[in-house]
Motif scaffolding. Sequence first.
Motif, short mmCIF file in Angstrom:
data_model
loop_
_atom_site.label_atom_id
_atom_site.label_comp_id
_atom_site.label_asym_id
_atom_site.label_seq_id
_atom_site.Cartn_x
_atom_site.Cartn_y
_atom_site.Cartn_z
N ALA A 1 26.02 -15.42 -23.42
CA ALA A 1 25.68 -15.92 -24.75
C ALA A 1 24.19 -15.69 -25.02
O ALA A 1 23.78 -15.30 -26.12
N ASP A 2 23.39 -15.87 -23.99
CA ASP A 2 21.95 -15.68 -24.10
C ASP A 2 21.63 -14.21 -24.34
O ASP A 2 20.78 -13.87 -25.17
N ASP A 3 22.32 -13.32 -23.64
CA ASP A 3 22.12 -11.88 -23.83
C ASP A 3 22.50 -11.46 -25.25
O ASP A 3 21.81 -10.66 -25.88
N ALA A 4 23.61 -12.04 -25.74
CA ALA A 4 24.05 -11.72 -27.11
C ALA A 4 23.02 -12.21 -28.11
O ALA A 4 22.71 -11.54 -29.10
N LEU A 5 22.44 -13.38 -27.84
CA LEU A 5 21.41 -13.95 -28.71
C LEU A 5 20.20 -13.01 -28.76
O LEU A 5 19.62 -12.75 -29.83
N TYR A 6 19.86 -12.49 -27.59
CA TYR A 6 18.72 -11.56 -27.48
C TYR A 6 18.96 -10.32 -28.36
O TYR A 6 18.08 -9.88 -29.09
N GLN A 7 20.20 -9.83 -28.32
CA GLN A 7 20.56 -8.69 -29.16
C GLN A 7 20.48 -9.03 -30.64
O GLN A 7 20.01 -8.22 -31.45
N ALA A 8 20.93 -10.25 -30.98
CA ALA A 8 20.88 -10.68 -32.39
C ALA A 8 19.44 -10.70 -32.87
O ALA A 8 19.13 -10.31 -33.99
N LYS A 9 18.55 -11.17 -31.98
CA LYS A 9 17.12 -11.21 -32.33
C LYS A 9 16.59 -9.80 -32.56
O LYS A 9 15.85 -9.55 -33.51
N ARG B 1 17.63 -10.43 -36.57
CA ARG B 1 17.71 -11.90 -36.74
C ARG B 1 18.65 -12.31 -37.88
O ARG B 1 19.23 -11.48 -38.56
N ASN B 2 18.78 -13.65 -38.05
CA ASN B 2 19.68 -14.23 -39.05
C ASN B 2 21.08 -13.61 -38.99
O ASN B 2 21.63 -13.20 -40.00
N ARG B 3 21.62 -13.55 -37.80
CA ARG B 3 22.96 -12.98 -37.62
C ARG B 3 23.51 -13.44 -36.28
O ARG B 3 22.77 -13.97 -35.45
N PHE B 4 24.82 -13.22 -36.11
CA PHE B 4 25.38 -13.51 -34.79
C PHE B 4 25.79 -12.21 -34.11
O PHE B 4 26.09 -11.22 -34.79
N VAL B 5 25.72 -12.21 -32.79
CA VAL B 5 26.23 -11.08 -32.02
C VAL B 5 27.20 -11.65 -30.99
O VAL B 5 26.95 -12.68 -30.39
N ARG B 6 28.31 -10.95 -30.88
CA ARG B 6 29.31 -11.38 -29.90
C ARG B 6 29.19 -10.49 -28.68
O ARG B 6 29.10 -9.28 -28.82
N PHE B 7 29.13 -11.09 -27.52
CA PHE B 7 28.99 -10.27 -26.31
C PHE B 7 30.30 -9.53 -26.06
O PHE B 7 31.35 -10.12 -26.03
N SER C 1 29.65 -16.02 -26.53
CA SER C 1 30.37 -15.50 -25.37
C SER C 1 31.66 -16.28 -25.19
O SER C 1 31.76 -17.43 -25.62
N GLY C 2 32.63 -15.64 -24.58
CA GLY C 2 33.92 -16.30 -24.33
C GLY C 2 34.26 -16.22 -22.85
O GLY C 2 33.85 -15.28 -22.16
N LEU C 3 35.02 -17.21 -22.39
CA LEU C 3 35.38 -17.30 -20.97
C LEU C 3 36.17 -16.08 -20.52
O LEU C 3 37.13 -15.69 -21.17
N MET C 4 35.74 -15.45 -19.42
CA MET C 4 36.47 -14.31 -18.87
C MET C 4 36.84 -14.61 -17.42
O MET C 4 36.34 -15.54 -16.82
N ASP C 5 37.71 -13.77 -16.89
CA ASP C 5 38.06 -13.90 -15.46
C ASP C 5 36.80 -13.78 -14.63
O ASP C 5 35.88 -13.06 -14.98
N LYS C 6 36.78 -14.46 -13.53
CA LYS C 6 35.67 -14.41 -12.59
C LYS C 6 34.36 -14.95 -13.17
O LYS C 6 33.29 -14.67 -12.66
N ASP C 7 34.47 -15.68 -14.27
CA ASP C 7 33.27 -16.29 -14.86
C ASP C 7 32.85 -17.52 -14.07
O ASP C 7 33.64 -18.11 -13.35
N SER C 8 31.58 -17.88 -14.22
CA SER C 8 31.12 -19.20 -13.79
C SER C 8 30.43 -19.77 -15.02
O SER C 8 30.15 -19.03 -15.95
#
Lengths: 301, 212
Positions: free
Chosen positions: A283-291, A295-301, A268-275
């Motif tokens: 990043a966790d959601d993207a990881l869930y998608q990768a799973k 698996r054995n891959r990256f997903v970018r949110f 994940s990358g920093l966006m406006d209005k992020d905390s």
Amino acid sequence: MTLNELTQVFDTVNFGLVVLDRDIKIQYWNRWMAMHSGLPSEQIIGEPLFDFFPHLNTPGFNKNCKAVLSFGNFAFFSQKLHRFLFPFKPDSSFGYRFDLMQQSCTMGPLRSDDNSISGLFLIVQDVTELATYEQKLVEMNTKDVLTGIYNRRFLESRLQEEFERHRRHSHPLSLIMIDIDFFKKVNDNYGHQCGDAVLQAVAGKTSSVIRKTDFVARYGGEEFCCLLPETSVTAAEIVAENIRTHIEQIENIFEGNTIKVTISLGISGLMDKDSPETLLKRADDALYQAKHSGRNRFVRF
Amino acid sequence: MDYCLDIISDEEKEILQEIMNIAFGKAAADLAEVINIFVVLSVPNIELLNSQDLPSYLKTQVSEYERVSIVEQNFWGDFKGSAFLVFQASAGRELVALFGDNSDDFGSESIDALEKETLMEVGNILIGACVGKLSELLGDAVTYSPPRVVTENTHNDAIPTNIFESGSSAIVLKTVFCFNERNVNGFLFLVTSNDSILWLKKSLATFMEQYE
């Protein structure tokens, strides 16, 4: 008390004592200073300090001397900022992590009878032992015991700092969440000791392939998190792919078995209005998608 | 509150204000000449307070700053008390840009640690110059404790609540300062307690004698 008696005290105290005149020439050099510098007081008295310690001739040190000589205030040279003023060997090499003695120094004015400032004194305290303890404590507080990389506590405070800094300057900041695929199987098939060895290998490999400015921390059981300052999501993809291919190639040999693992990554990358929390969450959601996409891959949110 | 007002007379207050004016003028001139810090110090203001009221007074004074960084330093001699230098939280970064001489290798120290150390160094010099000149005019020489710094807190958290024992009174000398080149400003409070008041009265009298 006589001057002789005072001199005896000054020569036996366990800290350095130096007196300088207004031209920064040495007027007094106690035995502690002589012992640690190897320069006897007969040799150094009357000489300019900077002839013997040219590295002290900096704008910062001169600024402090001038301030003390004109305002009569004190100047403090903390170990944190300066490490030391005089490059001496530590008192003992046993258990210290520093090549040079760590010092905390205080400078103050000396006044003549008419209250005008005639020179200055410098007190040099050896704080090597304290600095060593501090370093150990910081390490214990920030490092993960098993893998030796940063722990979650450190990551979270660092994320907060970096988050604020990047938002202030609107610079890109990325995060990679990493999870070892089928880690439970490693534990079940080969035991927890083997699992520990795999965790150490993944942590070690990841921290050796990321860039010097990046951080990796153990986030949970078999979860790691990389913080990538000044990095766009596109650049983070390259880092992620690099980590992934390196981990895939590790051959963990444990009790005669060769165990290979793969990892899934979410970016994940920093966006406006992020905390910091929403950045982590994505990043966790993207990881869930990768799973879930194999698996054995990256997903970018 | 009333008894506070009796501690020093209006006349003494005026003399003290004048002495502070001279002292801070000298301090500013010397800071510029000696260490290239160009700082403007406002005409100082003197308040006499009951020590319980001190924290709330300080908070009110700095309420325009949402988050503050405070450098605290104690000084002692006949003139004895505490100095508080209050900056807006963002000042740390500006000061690093203004004063950092970057000759030291900060290694793994974070930017926050650097800001903190810079605040302490600047605070030490600014407080030293002001307190030093003031005590010099009053015929005293003081010793200083190492400065301590609290960074980026809300002013409610940052201001200590028990500066002096309750029941005592405090003289608060307040000045607003501003660094010329950068938009950095803040407050300097010198707080001195009961213990120094007798000495202060005497010194003020001595100071005036030279003009009588």
